[in-house]
Design a protein around this motif. Sequence first.
Motif, PDB file in Angstrom:
ATOM      1  N   GLY A  71       0.810  -1.209   0.000  1.00 36.57           N
ATOM      2  CA  GLY A  71       0.000   0.000   0.000  1.00 36.57           C
ATOM      3  C   GLY A  71       0.844   1.261   0.000  1.00 36.57           C
ATOM      4  O   GLY A  71       1.794   1.390  -0.766  1.00 36.57           O
ATOM      5  N   TYR A  72       0.489   2.192   0.883  1.00 32.65           N
ATOM      6  CA  TYR A  72       1.129   3.511   0.888  1.00 32.65           C
ATOM      7  C   TYR A  72       2.544   3.501   1.469  1.00 32.65           C
ATOM      8  O   TYR A  72       3.269   4.490   1.337  1.00 32.65           O
ATOM      9  N   GLN A  73       2.928   2.455   2.139  1.00 36.52           N
ATOM     10  CA  GLN A  73       4.190   2.481   2.870  1.00 36.52           C
ATOM     11  C   GLN A  73       5.397   2.834   1.999  1.00 36.52           C
ATOM     12  O   GLN A  73       6.174   3.727   2.369  1.00 36.52           O
ATOM     13  N   PRO A  74       5.603   2.197   0.853  1.00 34.85           N
ATOM     14  CA  PRO A  74       6.763   2.569   0.037  1.00 34.85           C
ATOM     15  C   PRO A  74       6.701   4.005  -0.480  1.00 34.85           C
ATOM     16  O   PRO A  74       7.714   4.697  -0.543  1.00 34.85           O
ATOM     17  N   MET A  75       5.488   4.469  -0.838  1.00 34.90           N
ATOM     18  CA  MET A  75       5.357   5.827  -1.358  1.00 34.90           C
ATOM     19  C   MET A  75       5.695   6.865  -0.289  1.00 34.90           C
ATOM     20  O   MET A  75       6.436   7.829  -0.539  1.00 34.90           O
ATOM     21  N   LEU A  76       5.177   6.693   0.903  1.00 34.60           N
ATOM     22  CA  LEU A  76       5.368   7.677   1.961  1.00 34.60           C
ATOM     23  C   LEU A  76       6.765   7.616   2.568  1.00 34.60           C
ATOM     24  O   LEU A  76       7.272   8.614   3.073  1.00 34.60           O
ATOM     25  N   SER A  77       7.388   6.445   2.516  1.00 28.35           N
ATOM     26  CA  SER A  77       8.698   6.311   3.159  1.00 28.35           C
ATOM     27  C   SER A  77       9.855   6.547   2.209  1.00 28.35           C
ATOM     28  O   SER A  77      10.972   6.798   2.648  1.00 28.35           O
ATOM     29  N   ILE A  78       9.631   6.465   0.896  1.00 31.95           N
ATOM     30  CA  ILE A  78      10.749   6.596  -0.041  1.00 31.95           C
ATOM     31  C   ILE A  78      10.640   7.844  -0.925  1.00 31.95           C
ATOM     32  O   ILE A  78      11.438   8.765  -0.798  1.00 31.95           O
ATOM     33  N   PRO A  79       9.652   7.947  -1.821  1.00 33.44           N
ATOM     34  CA  PRO A  79       9.759   8.968  -2.850  1.00 33.44           C
ATOM     35  C   PRO A  79       9.559  10.410  -2.402  1.00 33.44           C
ATOM     36  O   PRO A  79      10.471  11.228  -2.526  1.00 33.44           O
ATOM     37  N   VAL A  80       8.386  10.757  -1.899  1.00 27.48           N
ATOM     38  CA  VAL A  80       8.037  12.164  -1.792  1.00 27.48           C
ATOM     39  C   VAL A  80       8.878  12.892  -0.748  1.00 27.48           C
ATOM     40  O   VAL A  80       9.682  13.768  -1.067  1.00 27.48           O
ATOM     41  N   LEU A  81       8.692  12.536   0.516  1.00 25.95           N
ATOM     42  CA  LEU A  81       9.379  13.250   1.590  1.00 25.95           C
ATOM     43  C   LEU A  81      10.887  13.137   1.474  1.00 25.95           C
ATOM     44  O   LEU A  81      11.615  14.140   1.513  1.00 25.95           O
ATOM     45  N   ASN A  82      11.388  11.918   1.315  1.00 33.48           N
ATOM     46  CA  ASN A  82      12.833  11.729   1.279  1.00 33.48           C
ATOM     47  C   ASN A  82      13.472  12.324   0.033  1.00 33.48           C
ATOM     48  O   ASN A  82      14.604  12.800   0.074  1.00 33.48           O
ATOM     49  N   ALA A  83      12.770  12.299  -1.096  1.00 38.69           N
ATOM     50  CA  ALA A  83      13.325  12.886  -2.313  1.00 38.69           C
ATOM     51  C   ALA A  83      13.483  14.391  -2.174  1.00 38.69           C
ATOM     52  O   ALA A  83      14.503  14.970  -2.548  1.00 38.69           O
ATOM     53  N   TYR A 280       9.787  15.805  -9.246  1.00 43.69           N
ATOM     54  CA  TYR A 280       9.768  14.476  -8.637  1.00 43.69           C
ATOM     55  C   TYR A 280       8.410  14.161  -8.024  1.00 43.69           C
ATOM     56  O   TYR A 280       7.939  13.022  -8.068  1.00 43.69           O
ATOM     57  N   VAL A 281       7.770  15.179  -7.456  1.00 42.32           N
ATOM     58  CA  VAL A 281       6.443  14.976  -6.872  1.00 42.32           C
ATOM     59  C   VAL A 281       5.460  14.510  -7.942  1.00 42.32           C
ATOM     60  O   VAL A 281       4.618  13.628  -7.708  1.00 42.32           O
ATOM     61  N   ILE A 282       5.576  15.063  -9.146  1.00 44.96           N
ATOM     62  CA  ILE A 282       4.656  14.692 -10.227  1.00 44.96           C
ATOM     63  C   ILE A 282       4.861  13.238 -10.645  1.00 44.96           C
ATOM     64  O   ILE A 282       3.904  12.473 -10.779  1.00 44.96           O
ATOM     65  N   ILE A 283       6.111  12.835 -10.816  1.00 48.04           N
ATOM     66  CA  ILE A 283       6.337  11.464 -11.300  1.00 48.04           C
ATOM     67  C   ILE A 283       6.073  10.426 -10.217  1.00 48.04           C
ATOM     68  O   ILE A 283       5.936   9.233 -10.516  1.00 48.04           O
ATOM     69  N   THR A 284       5.979  10.872  -8.952  1.00 42.42           N
ATOM     70  CA  THR A 284       5.627   9.942  -7.877  1.00 42.42           C
ATOM     71  C   THR A 284       4.244   9.333  -8.087  1.00 42.42           C
ATOM     72  O   THR A 284       3.932   8.269  -7.549  1.00 42.42           O
ATOM     73  N   LEU A 285       3.421   9.983  -8.890  1.00 41.52           N
ATOM     74  CA  LEU A 285       2.092   9.444  -9.202  1.00 41.52           C
ATOM     75  C   LEU A 285       2.176   8.033  -9.778  1.00 41.52           C
ATOM     76  O   LEU A 285       1.229   7.251  -9.663  1.00 41.52           O
ATOM     77  N   PHE A 286       3.296   7.692 -10.395  1.00 42.34           N
ATOM     78  CA  PHE A 286       3.472   6.359 -10.959  1.00 42.34           C
ATOM     79  C   PHE A 286       3.336   5.262  -9.909  1.00 42.34           C
ATOM     80  O   PHE A 286       2.917   4.140 -10.211  1.00 42.34           O
TER      81      PHE A 286
END
Length: 496
Positions: A71-83, A280-286
């Motif tokens: 679910g959301y765990q990889p998205m919230l822990s890797i791309p947006v905030l950390n990027a 990067y925020v935009i491509i996180t939609l993937f």
Amino acid sequence: MAHPVIIGTFIVYFIVVMGIGIWSGRSQNDIKDFFLAGRQMGPVLVAFSSCATIASGFFFVGLPGLSYNLGYQPMLSIPVLNAILAYVIVYGLLAKPMRYLSERHGALTIPDLFLTLYEDKRVRWACSLVILIGIVAYMVSQWVAMGLMFKTLLGSTYTVGLIVGVVVVGFYSTLGGQKGNIYNDAFQMIVMCLGGILVIVYGFKAVGGFTQMNQSLAQVRPEMLLPFSDNFGLSKWAFISFFLLYAVGTVGQPQFTTRFYTIKKIDMLRWAPAIAASTYVIITLFVFTGMIYRAAEVQGIVQPLTNPDLAVTEFLVAFMPSGGAGLVLAAAVAAIMSTVSTFIVVAASTVTRDIIEQGFDKKLSDKQGLLYSRIATVLLCVITVLVAIKPPDLVAWLGNAAFGFFAAGLGPALVAGIRWRRANKQGALISILTGGGLSLILYFLKVTGKIAPKLDTGAIAFLVSIGVLVIVSLATPYQHRKALPDKKTTVPEIVA
């Protein structure tokens, strides 16, 4: 056989990227042009390129696969905030001083800069070794991701997908060098942003919208809606690990930091991090593709996946029209190509500049240096594709391991060399060898089931590498390093 529209989209895409390579190759006269793109890049190009380089096959194949399971765990822990934090940290700590030192001391590569900072060839050799080992591992993960995509959507075999990818990327990297890579990265980033938007539009439509997707995921496990959980998926320790690797540890990624050498003026770097973070925020939609596909399973729309790494490709088959699927697939392939092409140039520069020319004191003419660099790109492509035929692990974790290897092996010594005057060659050398070596050992023990640490093995090695550098530098004699002007003035203050 794939739909003709998808095939046509790829033909056009490949023509464009190969055309950019041919155009860029016309300005390649020596290894400086090949490695640094003539130091003529603007802030938008550098920002797009740094963003595209980080958004690799791990991002477009591995992360959606993890999101399918967690679910959301990889998205919230890797791309947006950390990027976003990564762009602030890396640009803030390294961008201006690296650009300044590169021009002032003639550094063309990361090992060049290490020699400038620490004045010891052993440090340069150690840095070169880490780069070559890490690049092979990282590139294997990119070829694997590309092979999986072509296998599903183009109706080809996995091996054919590898060959297609290496021919296209190898072609424009060999001809265009760093300039070709950066211009292609900018084009590919535009494609990625368009692809991310299309994924959201068609995906949410298929499962009944954002809210309905979340409700379906909650039926699988409520923890799939949380950033981390001690009872499911990624724990708080994983969350900490990803912060250490993907926010702080980005300082050790050579594919990212070499971009600073190429910008035309140092002052232009002030705009690059904001541009890169926004993109990067935009491509996180993937990353939503994995969650959308899982929600569709719950709703009975699609069948369960046999391999989580197929989340993106199966999503495209199930939910996208042929034209949109072709563009989205091109976006995912663009991410892989942008990363792997950068690694090719970084590896070629390490082999030619740091090993052949500087390491063995072999003087190369401009034409010889350019020829050797192009030969190195071809050999590297062949070697990594041969390894990728039977990859050792899931794409997500293979890319993650390589990221941690670079963070631990290069990050502490690079930042300390610029920001901490007390750092010395002994501390840097031991840090590089300990960080890189420990990262490999711990990862091997983890995948073979010998250990199961709460922190990621790369994050552990990164922390140890920092500690070793500090302890050894303080325990050994002070080194007067000429690259730093004096004890009261730092390089960043000079270029501010």
